[in-house]
Write a protein that holds these residues in place. Structure first.
Motif, PDB file in Angstrom:
ATOM      1  N   LYS A   1       0.831  -1.201   0.000  1.00  0.00           N
ATOM      2  CA  LYS A   1       0.000   0.000   0.000  1.00  0.00           C
ATOM      3  C   LYS A   1       0.870   1.258   0.000  1.00  0.00           C
ATOM      4  CE  LYS A   1      -3.721   2.235   2.171  1.00  0.00           C
ATOM      5  NZ  LYS A   1      -4.735   2.537   2.984  1.00  0.00           N
TER       6      LYS A   1
ATOM      7  N   LEU B   1      -4.571  -0.833  -1.704  1.00  0.00           N
ATOM      8  CA  LEU B   1      -5.183  -1.893  -0.898  1.00  0.00           C
ATOM      9  C   LEU B   1      -5.886  -1.277   0.309  1.00  0.00           C
ATOM     10  CD1 LEU B   1      -2.162  -4.354  -0.906  1.00  0.00           C
ATOM     11  CD2 LEU B   1      -4.434  -4.933  -1.752  1.00  0.00           C
TER      12      LEU B   1
ATOM     13  N   ILE C   1      -5.366  -5.782   6.249  1.00  0.00           N
ATOM     14  CA  ILE C   1      -5.588  -7.111   5.657  1.00  0.00           C
ATOM     15  C   ILE C   1      -4.997  -8.157   6.601  1.00  0.00           C
ATOM     16  CG2 ILE C   1      -4.702  -8.618   3.819  1.00  0.00           C
ATOM     17  CD1 ILE C   1      -5.415  -6.432   1.883  1.00  0.00           C
TER      18      ILE C   1
ATOM     19  N   GLU D   1      -7.318 -13.049   1.815  1.00  0.00           N
ATOM     20  CA  GLU D   1      -7.818 -11.694   1.666  1.00  0.00           C
ATOM     21  C   GLU D   1      -6.905 -10.872   0.756  1.00  0.00           C
ATOM     22  OE1 GLU D   1      -9.254  -8.502   4.993  1.00  0.00           O
ATOM     23  OE2 GLU D   1      -8.344 -10.360   5.671  1.00  0.00           O
TER      24      GLU D   1
ATOM     25  N   TRP E   1      -7.272 -11.977  -2.863  1.00  0.00           N
ATOM     26  CA  TRP E   1      -8.509 -11.503  -3.477  1.00  0.00           C
ATOM     27  C   TRP E   1      -8.369 -10.036  -3.912  1.00  0.00           C
ATOM     28  CZ3 TRP E   1     -12.424  -7.900  -2.610  1.00  0.00           C
ATOM     29  CH2 TRP E   1     -13.615  -8.125  -3.301  1.00  0.00           C
ATOM     30  N   HIS E   2      -7.861  -9.209  -3.025  1.00  0.00           N
ATOM     31  CA  HIS E   2      -7.721  -7.781  -3.336  1.00  0.00           C
ATOM     32  C   HIS E   2      -6.713  -7.545  -4.457  1.00  0.00           C
ATOM     33  CE1 HIS E   2     -10.346  -5.841  -0.470  1.00  0.00           C
ATOM     34  NE2 HIS E   2      -9.913  -6.652   0.478  1.00  0.00           N
TER      35      HIS E   2
ATOM     36  N   ARG F   1      -8.218  -8.460  -7.792  1.00  0.00           N
ATOM     37  CA  ARG F   1      -9.214  -7.465  -8.189  1.00  0.00           C
ATOM     38  C   ARG F   1      -8.520  -6.205  -8.746  1.00  0.00           C
ATOM     39  NH1 ARG F   1     -11.267  -3.088  -5.371  1.00  0.00           N
ATOM     40  NH2 ARG F   1      -9.920  -3.617  -3.626  1.00  0.00           N
ATOM     41  N   LEU F   2      -7.497  -5.741  -8.032  1.00  0.00           N
ATOM     42  CA  LEU F   2      -6.827  -4.508  -8.439  1.00  0.00           C
ATOM     43  C   LEU F   2      -6.041  -4.692  -9.736  1.00  0.00           C
ATOM     44  CD1 LEU F   2      -5.625  -3.358  -4.920  1.00  0.00           C
ATOM     45  CD2 LEU F   2      -7.302  -2.195  -6.364  1.00  0.00           C
TER      46      LEU F   2
END
Lengths: 286, 293
Positions: free
Chosen positions: B257, B263, B267, B272, B275-276, B279-280
């Motif tokens: 981050k 993000l 987290i 988790e 997944w993030h 997605r990003l």
């Protein structure tokens, strides 16, 4: 110094109902100035193995060479080996026994025949190296905090000026900062004084961060002996023998499965960070 | 279940004549509430007062100042002492110091036997508690042949057999290998989920805390932070000041981050983060191609 184990076997309680083979045909070489980590589940033989390195336990069969000399041969000076291979046991602070911190650290050198003044000199140097403040020197060891006591115990070994330092779970029971402090101390001794290090640990993250080579034991045998990246590639096999991999290794493996071109050999935060950032950058290019 | 009001504890050192030499305040003005069925974690560096607080919960230590109610009973009430110890059981760090029986089921029966529970009932309890920690098949084994994680689960079963409403575990995994740590934490979570036993877990392993309902962080005898694991582990810098840390995956997410990947904070698990990141990355690929997601 270099240590070499050849076909070392060790059997506990030979000839009784409790007979158990703790080490099976161990071949292992620890080169001068290396930082090796030793991992394995409880009861896999790690502690038995490290007690062979300074001759505390004698192999049932096989040989151990120190700089090419067989330590089991007649005339070999085992006493001198014991001071040159310093062994820090689990919870070493339980072994502090003198009235004051300084006296406790002086015990080893005095036992080796140094006089009061020489022993004090060695003790002062060792205490300085582990970062114990001067104001504690005349205090009773039991008045110190857990982390401080452990440093004093390590200083007691360092005062013997070992060429190889073997530490059996030196960070058990310490808070995260205490863990970092002890491990950076070990790492500093390795870098600045060229002491070889054998670190027994249950923390996969610590092992990946500090050691350049990892030896994995299972049921008295060596299962893997390689770099952290190569050893943790076998995370599934490691789980089967009661171990695991650092969390970052799992992240990298899963991202790879999801189609990222990440470095699955990354075992530290720094390595993982670099690899993930590079891949994220690539995604931004058309 | 637990209600602490302005709780303090002093360790007092006396000389041979009984004069006070020094006073060390290990717990300092702690007020907190733990609801029945909660899974609470207590973090804090060595010497922060965690263990002293834990020992007050089952009245091994009595408050110097303030009051502590366990299941509605004041720990200062001498007549309630045994009731309190029955409702709050403790598990310690070293499994070898807690096992006394020569056979696993004998060891587990020790607690209820001491309480005068009838034999039939003891047998039922031993079976139930050994099953609840997954050690039933080892009931006839000798404890000294078990692994650290197994011994620790037997110790937990021994406490469970006394049917406490609350179990306090003081660094139960500090001496265990990764597998042993996993076994113990799974057993504890299971007791909490299926039997609604209140859990107070003291630990130095940050990964063990992520499934807690609430986390208290102690420093110099006081509660320095409290909140959900996510609220606590978002504060990476503050935790470091308190000699603590965050799980490695939380730290990796934090550093990613800082390096510019947007993000969310705090987290906690590998899944988790996975997944993030997926997605990003997808979003970025769409954007790069000039498409809208």
């Amino acid at each position: 110094m270099s240590l070499k184990l050849e076909k070392v076997n060790y059997v506990y309680s030979t000839g009784t109902a409790y007979e158990r083979q703790a080490l099976k045909d161990i071949d292992l070489e620890i080169a001068d100035g290396e930082f090796v980590a030793l991992i394995g589940h409880t009861g896999c033989g790690k502690s038995t193995l490290v007690q062979h390195l300074n001759g505390l336990l004698k192999a049932t069969s096989g040989a151990i060479y120190e700089n090419g000399k067989n330590i089991y041969e007649d005339g070999y000076d085992l006493r001198s080996l014991r001071s040159r291979v310093g062994l820090v046991f689990q919870y070493p602070e339980y072994q502090l026994f003198e009235e004051t911190v300084i006296k406790d650290v002086m015990f080893g050198p005095k036992n080796r025949g140094l006089n009061e003044e020489q022993a004090r000199e060695k003790a002062l140097l060792a205490l300085k190296q582990v970062g114990v403040d001067e104001k504690y020197f005349e205090q009773a060891p039991f008045e110190l905090s857990g982390g401080q006591k452990r440093r004093v115990a390590i200083a007691g070994i360092l005062a013997m000026e070992p060429e190889c330092l073997v530490l059996d779970e030196p960070t058990a029971g310490l808070d995260p900062r205490g863990r970092d402090e002890i491990l950076s101390l070990v790492s500093r001794l390795h870098k600045e004084r060229g002491i070889s290090i054998v670190l027994v640990s249950h923390s996969m993250e610590d092992v990946a961060n500090y050691a350049s080579r990892i030896v994995v034991m299972d049921h008295g045998k060596i299962m893997y002996d390689d770099t952290p990246a190569a050893v943790f590639e076998h995370w599934e096999e490691l789980e089967k023998v009661g171990l695991s991999a650092p969390q970052v290794t799992y992240v990298m493996q899963l991202l790879k499965k999801d189609g990222w071109d990440t470095d699955t050999g990354a075992t530290t935060i720094r390595e993982a960070l670099k690899s993930i950032l590079a891949e994220y950058e690539r995604a931004g290019k058309p | 279940m637990i209600k602490a009001r302005n709780l303090s504890y002093d360790y007092i050192r006396q000389d041979e004549e009984g004069n006070t030499e020094s006073v060390y305040r290990a717990v300092n003005d702690v007020s907190l509430d733990v609801e029945t069925g909660d899974f609470v974690a207590i973090l804090g560096h060595n010497g922060s007062g965690k263990s002293t607080f834990a020992k007050q919960i089952n009245a091994l230590l009595l408050p110097t100042e303030g009051t502590l109610f366990i299941d509605g009973k004041n720990t200062k009430d001498v007549e309630k002492l045994w009731e309190i110890r029955q409702s709050a059981g403790m598990v310690f760090q070293n499994p070898d110091n807690q096992i006394i029986g020569t056979v696993v089921d004998e060891d587990v029966a020790f607690g209820p036997e001491n309480m005068g529970v009838p034999r039939e009932e003891i047998l039922r309890r031993v079976e139930k508690s050994l099953k609840s920690v997954g050690m039933w098949e080892y009931r006839s084994h000798s404890p000294n042949r078990l692994s650290g994680g197994q011994k620790q689960r037997v110790a937990i079963a021994g406490v469970v057999a006394m049917q406490p409403k609350c179990i306090i575990l003081d660094e139960p995994t500090a001496m265990l290998d990764p597998n042993g740590r996993r076994e113990v934490i799974e057993a504890v979570l299971e007791l909490n989920a299926s039997k609604h036993v209140t859990i107070i877990l003291i630990t130095h392993y940050m990964e063990e805390v992520i499934r807690a309902d609430k986390v208290f962080v102690m420093d110099q005898g006081k509660i320095a932070m409290q909140g959900t694991p996510r609220e606590i582990f978002t504060q990476v810098e503050k935790l470091r000041e308190l000699r603590l840390d965050v799980p490695q995956v939380t730290l990796l997410a934090h550093e990613l981050k800082e390096a510019g990947i947007p993000l969310p904070n705090g987290i906690l698990t590998v899944e988790e983060l996975r997944w993030h990141l997926n997605r990003l990355r997808k979003r970025r690929m769409f954007q790069a191609r000039g498409e809208v997601e």
